[in-house]
Every structure is written in C-alpha cells, then in structure tokens.
Design an enzyme around this catalytic site. Structure first.
Site, PDB file in Angstrom:
ATOM      1  N   ASN B  76       1.011  -1.038   0.008  1.00 31.21           N
ATOM      2  CA  ASN B  76       0.077  -0.117  -0.074  1.00 31.21           C
ATOM      3  C   ASN B  76       0.782   1.198   0.022  1.00 31.21           C
ATOM      4  O   ASN B  76       1.851   1.437   0.776  1.00 31.21           O
ATOM      5  CB  ASN B  76      -1.137  -0.044   1.407  1.00 31.21           C
ATOM      6  CG  ASN B  76      -1.996   0.829   1.245  1.00 31.21           C
ATOM      7  OD1 ASN B  76      -1.844   2.208   0.570  1.00 31.21           O
ATOM      8  ND2 ASN B  76      -3.163   0.312   1.550  1.00 31.21           N
ATOM      9  N   ASP B  77       0.658   2.113  -0.798  1.00 30.67           N
ATOM     10  CA  ASP B  77       1.310   3.389  -0.940  1.00 30.67           C
ATOM     11  C   ASP B  77       1.104   4.344   0.325  1.00 30.67           C
ATOM     12  O   ASP B  77       1.727   5.335   0.369  1.00 30.67           O
ATOM     13  CB  ASP B  77       1.001   4.071  -2.262  1.00 30.67           C
ATOM     14  CG  ASP B  77       1.169   3.108  -3.563  1.00 30.67           C
ATOM     15  OD1 ASP B  77       2.616   2.565  -3.478  1.00 30.67           O
ATOM     16  OD2 ASP B  77       0.818   3.099  -4.328  1.00 30.67           O
ATOM     17  N   HIS B 120     -11.433  -4.860 -14.308  1.00 29.58           N
ATOM     18  CA  HIS B 120     -11.873  -3.755 -13.599  1.00 29.58           C
ATOM     19  C   HIS B 120     -13.300  -4.025 -13.056  1.00 29.58           C
ATOM     20  O   HIS B 120     -13.618  -3.533 -12.324  1.00 29.58           O
ATOM     21  CB  HIS B 120     -11.511  -2.286 -14.278  1.00 29.58           C
ATOM     22  CG  HIS B 120     -12.066  -1.362 -13.599  1.00 29.58           C
ATOM     23  ND1 HIS B 120     -11.076  -0.640 -12.537  1.00 29.58           N
ATOM     24  CD2 HIS B 120     -13.160  -0.429 -13.757  1.00 29.58           C
ATOM     25  CE1 HIS B 120     -11.586   0.570 -12.176  1.00 29.58           C
ATOM     26  NE2 HIS B 120     -12.627   0.768 -12.795  1.00 29.58           N
ATOM     27  N   GLN B 175      -7.196  -5.918   1.419  1.00 35.08           N
ATOM     28  CA  GLN B 175      -6.114  -5.446   2.112  1.00 35.08           C
ATOM     29  C   GLN B 175      -5.402  -6.364   2.889  1.00 35.08           C
ATOM     30  O   GLN B 175      -6.332  -7.445   3.369  1.00 35.08           O
ATOM     31  CB  GLN B 175      -6.387  -4.297   2.759  1.00 35.08           C
ATOM     32  CG  GLN B 175      -6.923  -3.127   1.825  1.00 35.08           C
ATOM     33  CD  GLN B 175      -6.520  -1.824   2.593  1.00 35.08           C
ATOM     34  OE1 GLN B 175      -5.950  -1.262   3.058  1.00 35.08           O
ATOM     35  NE2 GLN B 175      -7.929  -0.960   2.424  1.00 35.08           N
ATOM     36  N   GLU B 189     -12.019 -11.986  20.622  1.00 33.75           N
ATOM     37  CA  GLU B 189     -12.307 -13.380  20.219  1.00 33.75           C
ATOM     38  C   GLU B 189     -11.699 -14.364  20.768  1.00 33.75           C
ATOM     39  O   GLU B 189     -12.161 -15.328  21.158  1.00 33.75           O
ATOM     40  CB  GLU B 189     -12.608 -13.431  18.874  1.00 33.75           C
ATOM     41  CG  GLU B 189     -13.574 -12.402  18.120  1.00 33.75           C
ATOM     42  CD  GLU B 189     -13.725 -12.936  16.490  1.00 33.75           C
ATOM     43  OE1 GLU B 189     -14.645 -12.202  16.046  1.00 33.75           O
ATOM     44  OE2 GLU B 189     -13.162 -13.556  16.121  1.00 33.75           O
ATOM     45  N   VAL B 363     -25.622   4.119  14.675  1.00 26.83           N
ATOM     46  CA  VAL B 363     -25.108   5.498  15.172  1.00 26.83           C
ATOM     47  C   VAL B 363     -25.846   5.666  16.690  1.00 26.83           C
ATOM     48  O   VAL B 363     -26.572   4.508  17.197  1.00 26.83           O
ATOM     49  CB  VAL B 363     -25.840   6.405  14.208  1.00 26.83           C
ATOM     50  CG1 VAL B 363     -24.965   6.749  13.105  1.00 26.83           C
ATOM     51  CG2 VAL B 363     -27.288   6.232  13.914  1.00 26.83           C
ATOM     52  N   PHE B 365     -27.727   5.385  19.522  1.00 23.28           N
ATOM     53  CA  PHE B 365     -27.827   4.354  20.458  1.00 23.28           C
ATOM     54  C   PHE B 365     -26.633   3.177  20.468  1.00 23.28           C
ATOM     55  O   PHE B 365     -26.171   2.918  21.347  1.00 23.28           O
ATOM     56  CB  PHE B 365     -29.112   3.655  20.769  1.00 23.28           C
ATOM     57  CG  PHE B 365     -29.365   2.686  21.605  1.00 23.28           C
ATOM     58  CD1 PHE B 365     -29.612   2.868  23.110  1.00 23.28           C
ATOM     59  CD2 PHE B 365     -29.180   1.198  21.518  1.00 23.28           C
ATOM     60  CE1 PHE B 365     -29.656   2.136  24.168  1.00 23.28           C
ATOM     61  CE2 PHE B 365     -29.321   0.396  22.515  1.00 23.28           C
ATOM     62  CZ  PHE B 365     -29.452   0.856  23.768  1.00 23.28           C
ATOM     63  N   GLU B 366     -26.457   2.919  18.940  1.00 24.40           N
ATOM     64  CA  GLU B 366     -25.353   1.896  18.858  1.00 24.40           C
ATOM     65  C   GLU B 366     -24.104   2.224  19.033  1.00 24.40           C
ATOM     66  O   GLU B 366     -23.274   1.580  19.704  1.00 24.40           O
ATOM     67  CB  GLU B 366     -25.436   1.498  17.209  1.00 24.40           C
ATOM     68  CG  GLU B 366     -26.859   0.797  17.123  1.00 24.40           C
ATOM     69  CD  GLU B 366     -28.000   1.615  16.706  1.00 24.40           C
ATOM     70  OE1 GLU B 366     -28.099   2.714  16.984  1.00 24.40           O
ATOM     71  OE2 GLU B 366     -29.075   1.115  16.159  1.00 24.40           O
TER      72      GLU B 366
END
Ligand SMILES: O=P(O)(O)O[C@H]1O[C@H](CO)[C@@H](O)[C@H](O)[C@H]1O
Ligand SMILES: O=P(O)(O)O[C@H]1O[C@H](CO)[C@@H](O)[C@H](O)[C@H]1O
Lengths: 397, 397
Positions: B76-77, B120, B175, B189, B363, B365-366
């Site tokens: 990765n650049d 692509h 990635q 975990e 968002v 509450f989460e």
C-alpha cells in the site's frame, strides 16, 4: 509532539473500554477519491408544516404535538423496546438453546423523543446557553422519571445529528432509551472503572486527591485532572499545539479530545472539579457550566468545516438514580456495585475528517480488527481550539 | 419463530465478543425518510486507464503495476503501519504518562493490497469459483509470508467493497494489514474462545465430539454443529423459515447469519466438518469448498437488492502460522496460548437494510450503548435463502 513514539504509528489504550485504537499520524495526507457526503442543508424554515416534530403538527400515527415553547418530550411512535404487556409474558424472560451458544433475554423499557426547541431551524450549535440549560434540565427530569419506573435498569440519553448519522429530521431533538438491562458499552465502562478503582486502592493505603471534590478512586476524576495538568504543562513550555487535548474549559466542565479518541474530532465533556455520578448531583451553577461548554464546543464544531457538523452524542452516568434520589430506602437494582463507579460524562462521535463532505469510514480494518485514526487527538484538539466561538452563520449575517 | 420471547424485543449474547445485541423485530416497519445512498454504478469498463489497480497502469507514487493475469499483491502506497527504520527507534516502544492514563505502544508492520482479478468490472460476486479459489490461495500465501516476518504478531486480511463502505476504487481488491500486536477484536475473540474452552473442559471430564474432525473444546466447531442441528430440526418440523440461520452449505463450509448478527444481513463463513486454525490447514478440496461458499453467498447478496452489495469482510484465524508451518522449531510469539484456540472464520458486515439505497445506520444508541437490529437473524437468513445463485446481471444478459 515531542515524543517520537507519538509521531509514528502507535496504538493507544482506552482504559474505559480496555480497548486499543491504532493511530497513523502520517495517513491524513493520502489523496481521497472516495464517496463524498451530500452537503447538509444549512438553512431550514423556523416552522415546517411537514415536520412531525414542530409544535402543533400531526405525527404519522395521527397524534398531535403540543404547542410547546421550550423543550417537549413524547414517546417514540416506533419504539425499539416497550413495557411488558401482560399477554406476552411467558417463562422467566431468558432463552438458552444450542448447548448454551444461543442465548437471549427479554428486553423491555421505553423510548422517548426529546424536542430541544420549538424552532425547526436551530441546532444546539445555534442556540444560546440558556436554551441548552433547558435541555440539560429536561434530561435530568427524564433520567429521574424513567429511572424510577419498575424494571428500568438503565437510561440512555443520546442525540443523532445530521443525515449522515442516520438522522431523518433536522428539527433539533434527541432520544432517551430506557431499558431493562445495562447495555454493552456503558456496562463495559462501569466494569473497567470498578477494576481501576480496586487497583487504585490496592496501590496506596490512603488514596487521596488534590481536588477536595474528586473521588480519589474515580478513573474519570483522575483523568480530567491529568488532562488539565498536561495542558498547563504544555502551555508553560509553549508546546500546547503539539501536546494539549483540551478544547474548552470553564469553572466546572471541560471538553477535550480524549487520549484514545477513535473518531477524527471525537470529544468528551466532563466535570473536572467535583465527582458527579449523574446530572442529578449537579448544582444549578454546574448545570449552567455544562450548557456553556456544550454551547462553545458545538459552535466550534460547526465552524471547523463551516457546516452543520454531524455527530452522535451520548450521556454516560449512573445507570439509574440512587435510592435517595428516587425517594426510596432500598434500591432493587442488581447493578448497584458497578453503578457506584459512574462519573457523568458525554461522548461526541462526529464522522467528518477532511471537509464538510468527506468523512472517516470506520470500516474494513476497523470493523474486523481495531479502531484506526489518521490524525492525532492532539492535532484534532489544536484545530478545534483554533475555531471561533461565534457561529459562522451569525458571523456572516 | 415459535418462541414468543424471540418475536418481542430481546437481547442476544455474542459469545465471541461477550457482548450483546438488541433485537427489535417489529421495528423494520417504521417509515424511512432519512439519507439514501447513491446507487452503486453496476457496470464498469473491463479496463479503466485511470484506475490505479488495473494491470500496467501507473499509480500516484509513479510506480507501474505488473501486467498481472490472476491475483497480484503490492505494498500500500499509503500504509497505516511500516517496518521500524533504524532512526525512529528510541526506548522500548511504550509510553506511559498521566499517572498511567495515557498509554501507548509503538506499532509496526506492513500493509498490502491484493488485486483479486485483472478485470476492473468484476467483483467476487461476478467471478467463477475457480477465480475465487485463486484469491483464497493468494490469501494463504500472504498470511504465511507476512506471518513469517520478524515482529509481525497478527495478519488481518479484509475487503472493503462499495463506496458506502469507504472503498474508493471499484476494481476488485482487498487489503492485508500485518501488525506487531493482536488487534482489539480478534484478541477479544481469542480470549473468549479460550475462556469457553476452559469452561467446557471443566464441565465434563472427557470432552468428546460427534464429529471426528472437530476440536471438542472449540467454540466455533460447536457453534457450527449447533447451527446445522437447529437447521435440520427446523426443516423436519417445517419451521425452516422461522428458525434456521443457514444461508448456504457444502461438504466442508457453511455460510450463516449468526445468532448474534449486528448488521442486517451479516454473515459468517466457517468450516463445519473439521477444526481449522487457519487457511494453511485446509486441503485443496477444502479451499475449493470455501471458494464455492463465497461464490454462492456473494451472488445471493447482489441478488437481494439487485445491486453490487457493499460490505466489509474480514478473515479471523490464528494470528500467525504455527512454528511448524513457518519451518522453525520454536515460535517467538507471545500470544501462543490464546492463538491455539483460533478457528478459521470470515465475517461479512454489509450495511444495506431495506433496498439498494437505504442502509442501517449504526449510530446514536449503537455508538453510545449497544448494537441494535431491526429484523431477526432468522428473517435475514430466510431472505438470503430465497435469493437465486445466478447473478442478476447474468440472468438479464
Ligand atoms: O485504505 P483505504 O481503502 O483507502 O481506506 C479505507 O479502508 C481503511 C481500512 O479499513 C479505513 O481506515 C479507511 O477509513 C477507509 O476509507
Ligand atoms: O430512531 P431514528 O432516529 O429513526 O433512527 C436512528 O437512530 C437509531 C438509534 O440510534 C438507530 O437504530 C437507527 O439506525 C437510526 O436511523
């Protein structure tokens, strides 16, 4: 920052959750060709006849809103939890299957909506401190009222602001979900604050604090003191820009970018002079101070990218009021022990990173492995400190 | 679902993280007036001269891509971590300030990009199983290569797909971040799988398993078996629609919506016949079976809302290969003990909830309290089971 460790990639510990965040300070400079968010519509009419939160309007269920003039609370028409109705009650409310791998528990409670202001076109950032004081008072009222209800073990006050945070209505409002269980994140915070206090007490025979109002074994009382000390020391050495995480401060409250911030411009607001388990232990002067810090922080947020700054905000405090506050002699709560370690604080989680339309995506690595950020908390705090406290719309107008 | 507890609001336990998720089954019916996502552009050219991932093109740093024909890996650049360069090294790589409340540790490693295919315009969902098998092989290779590097304690393979997941390039790619520490979520975990195994062994003197290939004290070997048993029992009683969480299954692998799913159509893929600590213990036939399940799951995902279904995907396995796999006699890893509890599995976290353009916002509450979902995992699994395995673009074309 003077320490070379903190200018290269590193992980920081969040002691409230006992989790890490990966900090990659150099990464903010990479080019962005990804999704841009729609610009938030900055101006709204003061009254919108189609808004289900404006005073006097009719909501989708047919109910008519009060013609309220300050704050106003009603029960959410699409609540995620409800009180038990006699019929549904079967068994003890727990389910265990799959040799213990499928576990569930019944969850009851109530969901309320808190309208912050009758005007459709205001946000907290555009209000005066006195309006925000009204919101603080409403939060305290609802925390006491819902916390007093049978079966409620936790009251979560929060606000979603901005369409990019899933908020479907610009009318200034927040929510309160009162539940029969302490949710995952506050439960984890309370557990870690409890563990921290135990360790603290075991380290020194008499734990004392410089601040007479502090609880000597409270993680957040100590944290606030350490942040203000680090700030003072940085200012003295002319290193404020690189080392301080403080954004705004008044006599009783402080807003800062926490050492372990995940979101680019995340902030925490907390009382720094005195230990407070909840909104209910604040004096009137302290409530004003909280309103003042919220006012100044949110104005800086809007000014940062000259937009209505989206965020999720939440209050963490004692899960429910104390027995004394509820006017009863013994409390039925099963979470008493951890609850005693609570210290009132507010989290702000705003997604924007680079501009009014480019946010930070907490995806991929973040969802699968660990939170990751692209600028240091100190850089974020410096940017927020540099913002004006006069709202940009007022400034131009 | 037959159990009334599970049709009303309830919380489910995620034993991998020891966290809860709030399930509000009735809530999917509320009206949505919030943000809609831009429609994903479904068709791309097979080669895009402006794409920095297409074969033979030049990247922003000036480097030229190989004219690859299968998969292709490069660094990765804009890496979030880097190997230690002699200069920056000072001290032992840890920082402790603020009376222990400001803690950090140096983090090193490497970030790789894995191009899945030269074309692509393809996604995993549009590829053949043999192409996906090539990706599985590439993942195994890079896991072994990076895991062998000095200072690497964890290799995280993941994919962000779709602009709404922060992915800035539609060219099929993933990635790999290889780090000097085990990140928060996989560490949690592994810790919980270790605790579960200890408890399991203490419960019965000889822990045995029906499946000869299973590790009797492995949480996920047991979980896969319980899910397949629940599915078989539901099918027998004609209750599949309400009770099963299985999406697709073949001889060696299964894709299911976990009991504790957070995202609306979250899925987990894991081997169900045999315990596997990582990709490296899979036979060639098992790798084909993994490719087959990924093929069928992702086609169903695209078909659900007839769009290129966005998600974040991540592989969890042993943090690094075993000493034997690395060809060394003793391993230097400090995480050996928990590592021995790993069982290969993949998580898919897709945000869409209602349609190709309406996602679930985690968002408010989460972010402040607890994960929350609006349809049950069983409802989600039934919807995915009902989808075709012929990709909708092929179907139409
Ligand atoms: O590396 P990319 O694809 O440019 O970036 C994307 O994935 C990263 C790893 O999950 C995230 O940290 C970024 O926020 C996201 O935009
Ligand atoms: O209740 P609202 O505002 O309609 O919904 C919003 O907030 C909820 C609570 O954080 C979330 O579960 C929803 O995903 C979000 O869209």
């Amino acid at each position: 920052m003077s320490n070379p460790l903190l200018t290269a990639p590193h992980r920081r510990l969040n002691p409230l959750l006992n989790e890490h965040v990966l900090v990659s300070p150099h990464r903010a400079s990479r080019p962005w060709t990804g999704q841009v968010e729609p610009t938030q519509i900055a101006t709204q009419p003061p009254f919108d006849p189609a808004c289900y939160l404006c005073p006097g309007n009719t909501r989708s269920g047919g109910k008519v809103n009060e013609k309220y003039e300050g704050t106003w609370v009603f029960e959410n028409d699409f609540a995620s939890v409800m009180p038990l109705d006699g019929e549904g009650v079967e068994g003890d409310g727990t389910y265990i299957g799959g040799d213990g791998l499928f576990q569930a528990e019944r969850t009851t409670g109530r969901c309320d909506v808190v309208c912050f202001h009758p005007r459709h076109d205001l946000t907290i950032a555009q209000m005066e401190s006195k309006d925000i004081r009204g919101i603080v008072d409403e939060w305290a009222r609802i925390y006491l009222a819902r916390g007093a209800e049978r079966g409620v073990e936790y009251v979560q006050i929060f606000e979603n602001k901005g369409t990019m945070m899933g908020c479907s209505n610009p009318h200034p409002h927040g929510q309160v979900w009162s539940l029969s269980a302490v949710p995952t994140l506050p439960a984890s915070e309370l557990r870690n604050m409890h563990i921290w206090a135990d360790r603290r007490r075991s380290q020194s025979q008499s734990v004392t604090s410089e601040h007479p109002g502090h609880k000597a074994d409270c993680l957040l009382c100590n944290y606030a003191a350490q942040e203000l000390r680090a700030h003072a020391s940085a200012v003295e050495r002319g290193a404020e820009h690189n080392e301080s995480r403080i954004v705004v401060e008044n006599e009783h409250f402080v807003a800062l970018v926490p050492w372990w911030a995940t979101w680019p411009f995340e902030a925490m607001v907390l009382p720094h002079k005195k230990h407070h388990h909840s909104l209910l232990s604040l004096s009137s002067e302290e409530r004003d101070a909280l309103a003042d810090v919220l006012n100044r922080l949110t104005k800086r947020y809007d000014n940062l990218f000259k937009c209505s700054f989206a965020y999720s905000m939440g209050l963490h405090q004692r899960p429910t009021p104390t027995a004394a506050e509820l006017g009863i002699t013994t409390s039925e709560s099963e979470v008493e022990v951890d609850a005693d370690y609570a210290h009132l604080h507010l989290h702000f989680a705003p997604p924007l990173l680079r501009s009014a339309t480019v946010k930070k995506f907490l995806v991929g690595f973040e969802l699968m492995a660990e939170a990751q950020r692209d600028l240091t908390p100190e850089q974020a705090a410096a940017r927020l400190r540099a913002c004006s406290e006069v709202h940009y719309l007022k400034d131009e107008g």
